[in-house]
Motif scaffolding. Sequence first.
Motif, mmCIF file in Angstrom:
data_model
loop_
_atom_site.group_PDB
_atom_site.id
_atom_site.type_symbol
_atom_site.label_atom_id
_atom_site.label_comp_id
_atom_site.label_asym_id
_atom_site.label_seq_id
_atom_site.Cartn_x
_atom_site.Cartn_y
_atom_site.Cartn_z
ATOM 1 N N VAL A 1 77.794 45.000 -13.230
ATOM 2 C CA VAL A 1 78.859 45.993 -13.132
ATOM 3 C C VAL A 1 78.700 46.976 -14.283
ATOM 4 C CG1 VAL A 1 81.342 46.404 -13.149
ATOM 5 C CG2 VAL A 1 80.432 44.345 -12.056
ATOM 6 N N CYS A 2 78.718 48.258 -13.966
ATOM 7 C CA CYS A 2 78.535 49.288 -14.988
ATOM 8 C C CYS A 2 79.760 49.356 -15.892
ATOM 9 C CB CYS A 2 78.299 50.646 -14.330
ATOM 10 S SG CYS A 2 76.911 50.656 -13.175
ATOM 11 N N GLY A 3 79.501 49.491 -17.186
ATOM 12 C CA GLY A 3 80.593 49.579 -18.149
ATOM 13 C C GLY A 3 80.186 50.381 -19.362
ATOM 14 N N TYR A 4 80.968 50.280 -20.412
ATOM 15 C CA TYR A 4 80.705 51.047 -21.625
ATOM 16 C C TYR A 4 81.242 50.275 -22.823
ATOM 17 C CZ TYR A 4 85.614 52.257 -20.856
ATOM 18 O OH TYR A 4 86.972 52.184 -20.638
ATOM 19 N N THR A 5 80.726 50.623 -24.005
ATOM 20 C CA THR A 5 81.155 49.926 -25.210
ATOM 21 C C THR A 5 80.907 50.802 -26.432
ATOM 22 O OG1 THR A 5 80.940 47.854 -26.462
ATOM 23 C CG2 THR A 5 78.923 48.849 -25.667
ATOM 24 N N GLY A 6 81.559 50.443 -27.520
ATOM 25 C CA GLY A 6 81.320 51.127 -28.793
ATOM 26 C C GLY A 6 82.086 52.421 -28.946
ATOM 27 N N ALA A 7 81.956 53.000 -30.130
ATOM 28 C CA ALA A 7 82.678 54.235 -30.457
ATOM 29 C C ALA A 7 82.220 55.409 -29.614
ATOM 30 C CB ALA A 7 82.495 54.553 -31.944
ATOM 31 N N TYR A 8 80.981 55.358 -29.128
ATOM 32 C CA TYR A 8 80.431 56.468 -28.345
ATOM 33 C C TYR A 8 80.403 56.160 -26.851
ATOM 34 C CZ TYR A 8 78.987 58.035 -32.968
ATOM 35 O OH TYR A 8 78.988 58.417 -34.284
ATOM 36 N N ASN A 9 81.083 55.102 -26.445
ATOM 37 C CA ASN A 9 81.142 54.720 -25.022
ATOM 38 C C ASN A 9 79.741 54.625 -24.413
ATOM 39 O OD1 ASN A 9 83.953 54.578 -24.996
ATOM 40 N ND2 ASN A 9 84.174 56.748 -24.493
ATOM 41 N N SER A 10 78.873 53.916 -25.115
ATOM 42 C CA SER A 10 77.495 53.758 -24.635
ATOM 43 C C SER A 10 77.464 52.872 -23.393
ATOM 44 C CB SER A 10 76.631 53.137 -25.738
ATOM 45 O OG SER A 10 76.665 53.944 -26.902
ATOM 46 N N PHE A 11 76.502 53.146 -22.515
ATOM 47 C CA PHE A 11 76.390 52.401 -21.264
ATOM 48 C C PHE A 11 76.016 50.949 -21.512
ATOM 49 C CE2 PHE A 11 73.402 50.597 -18.173
ATOM 50 C CZ PHE A 11 74.211 50.546 -17.047
ATOM 51 N N ILE A 12 76.646 50.052 -20.771
ATOM 52 C CA ILE A 12 76.252 48.649 -20.723
ATOM 53 C C ILE A 12 76.275 48.185 -19.272
ATOM 54 C CG2 ILE A 12 77.054 48.021 -23.038
ATOM 55 C CD1 ILE A 12 79.517 46.732 -21.609
ATOM 56 N N CYS A 13 75.506 47.134 -19.018
ATOM 57 C CA CYS A 13 75.513 46.488 -17.704
ATOM 58 C C CYS A 13 76.089 45.097 -17.913
ATOM 59 C CB CYS A 13 74.099 46.421 -17.140
ATOM 60 S SG CYS A 13 74.005 45.656 -15.491
ATOM 61 N N ASN A 14 77.267 44.850 -17.352
ATOM 62 C CA ASN A 14 77.919 43.562 -17.483
ATOM 63 C C ASN A 14 77.428 42.633 -16.376
ATOM 64 O OD1 ASN A 14 81.011 42.054 -16.799
ATOM 65 N ND2 ASN A 14 79.910 41.733 -18.702
ATOM 66 N N CYS A 15 76.749 41.559 -16.762
ATOM 67 C CA CYS A 15 76.079 40.683 -15.806
ATOM 68 C C CYS A 15 76.964 39.511 -15.377
ATOM 69 C CB CYS A 15 74.779 40.158 -16.417
ATOM 70 S SG CYS A 15 73.609 41.494 -16.825
ATOM 71 N N PRO A 16 76.620 38.876 -14.246
ATOM 72 C CA PRO A 16 77.418 37.758 -13.740
ATOM 73 C C PRO A 16 77.553 36.599 -14.723
ATOM 74 C CG PRO A 16 75.967 38.558 -12.024
ATOM 75 C CD PRO A 16 75.575 39.274 -13.284
ATOM 76 N N ASN A 17 76.565 36.445 -15.639
ATOM 77 C CA ASN A 17 76.628 35.360 -16.618
ATOM 78 C C ASN A 17 77.455 35.741 -17.846
ATOM 79 O OD1 ASN A 17 74.895 37.148 -17.927
ATOM 80 N ND2 ASN A 17 73.068 36.010 -17.357
ATOM 81 N N GLY A 18 78.057 36.940 -17.822
ATOM 82 C CA GLY A 18 78.900 37.365 -18.930
ATOM 83 C C GLY A 18 78.167 38.123 -20.014
ATOM 84 N N ILE A 19 76.837 38.199 -19.925
ATOM 85 C CA ILE A 19 76.047 38.898 -20.938
ATOM 86 C C ILE A 19 76.009 40.392 -20.641
ATOM 87 C CG2 ILE A 19 73.719 39.136 -21.912
ATOM 88 C CD1 ILE A 19 73.286 36.193 -21.401
ATOM 89 N N ASN A 20 76.093 41.209 -21.678
ATOM 90 C CA ASN A 20 75.952 42.654 -21.545
ATOM 91 C C ASN A 20 74.540 43.074 -21.928
ATOM 92 O OD1 ASN A 20 78.622 42.966 -20.805
ATOM 93 N ND2 ASN A 20 79.330 43.330 -22.899
ATOM 94 N N THR A 21 73.946 43.959 -21.133
ATOM 95 C CA THR A 21 72.625 44.488 -21.447
ATOM 96 C C THR A 21 72.668 46.015 -21.371
ATOM 97 O OG1 THR A 21 71.691 44.664 -19.206
ATOM 98 C CG2 THR A 21 71.705 42.477 -20.226
ATOM 99 N N THR A 22 71.600 46.636 -21.811
ATOM 100 C CA THR A 22 71.502 48.100 -21.722
ATOM 101 C C THR A 22 70.628 48.519 -20.552
ATOM 102 O OG1 THR A 22 69.645 48.047 -23.283
ATOM 103 C CG2 THR A 22 71.845 48.399 -24.199
ATOM 104 N N THR A 23 70.176 47.546 -19.751
ATOM 105 C CA THR A 23 69.326 47.863 -18.594
ATOM 106 C C THR A 23 69.945 47.289 -17.321
ATOM 107 O OG1 THR A 23 67.992 45.898 -19.107
ATOM 108 C CG2 THR A 23 67.209 48.027 -19.944
#
Length: 295
Positions: A241-263
């Motif tokens: 699921v596409c999401g964002y994080t950090g002060a600059y709202n950088s892209f993250i990919c929230n995975c089914p296992n709960g881990i966030n990645t940048t790809t």
Amino acid sequence: MDHSYPSLPLLSIFLLLLPPLISSQICQRNCGKETLKYPFGSGPGCGDPRFQPHVSCSQQKLTFTTHTGSYPVTSIDYTNQVIHISDPTMSTCSCTVPSKGFGLNWDAPFTFAESTIFALVDCAMNSSSICKSSGYDDGNNSNLLCDQGSPICSLLYSCRPISTINLPISTCCVYTPVNLGPSFEMDLQKLQCPSYTGFYNFNDQQSDPEKWNYGIALKYKFSVTNDYPTSCAACERSYGVCGYTGAYNSFICNCPNGINTTTDCFFTSSYNAGFRKGVAWLIYPVVWSLVWFFL
């Protein structure tokens, strides 16, 4: 000889300290019956940060919020990038209710879809809303091209609730395409119209207002260029699921296992599955040995 062993509660504490083998996905792919895809998200950090303040999920209900109120989202057309909302204060062929009107936040990434039609009903005869004009007055409200002769007015007055107003059809006017001017505001009090209705589909029943889809259709864009982010597309293909994080709202990919990645989630899914399987083979024999030892 008395052999004393650690008690079973101690075993329970030990088990609680073991690392969890399964973690859940923070960003959900559904809100009630509605599928959530980019740019919408189930909560802060999910979806696109520009849309998160306007479309939110609470208690499995998807809601669209502006300065004029909160409105249930009835459906999302991802292919045509349109969301449909309902307004509880909107008059329909089933009932008439007083309303303050509807407005969009000026900074919201939404515009009115071309299919949306607004009709003001029960307007005062001297109301500025019944005047045909292409300009706007002080910037707080727009005098739009209002069509008094539209057959939509006659059809609306064929509805029993609206017909009970017992006023001439000239007090109805239709705005299409909808354009609320620079303030994106429909101020019914200023227009001297206590009620309005809106719909976005005739359902192939142009002459039967009871069959129309009442509500408001809003168009959205991903960005100025309106391109679907390639990183988000890759994320969703890997069940992320596409999401964002950090002060600059950088892209993250929230995975089914709960881990966030940048790809995407392909690597983390296979790695996490292998890791969990290896940990299970290591921990389970130890746990069962301890259980038999303490019994």
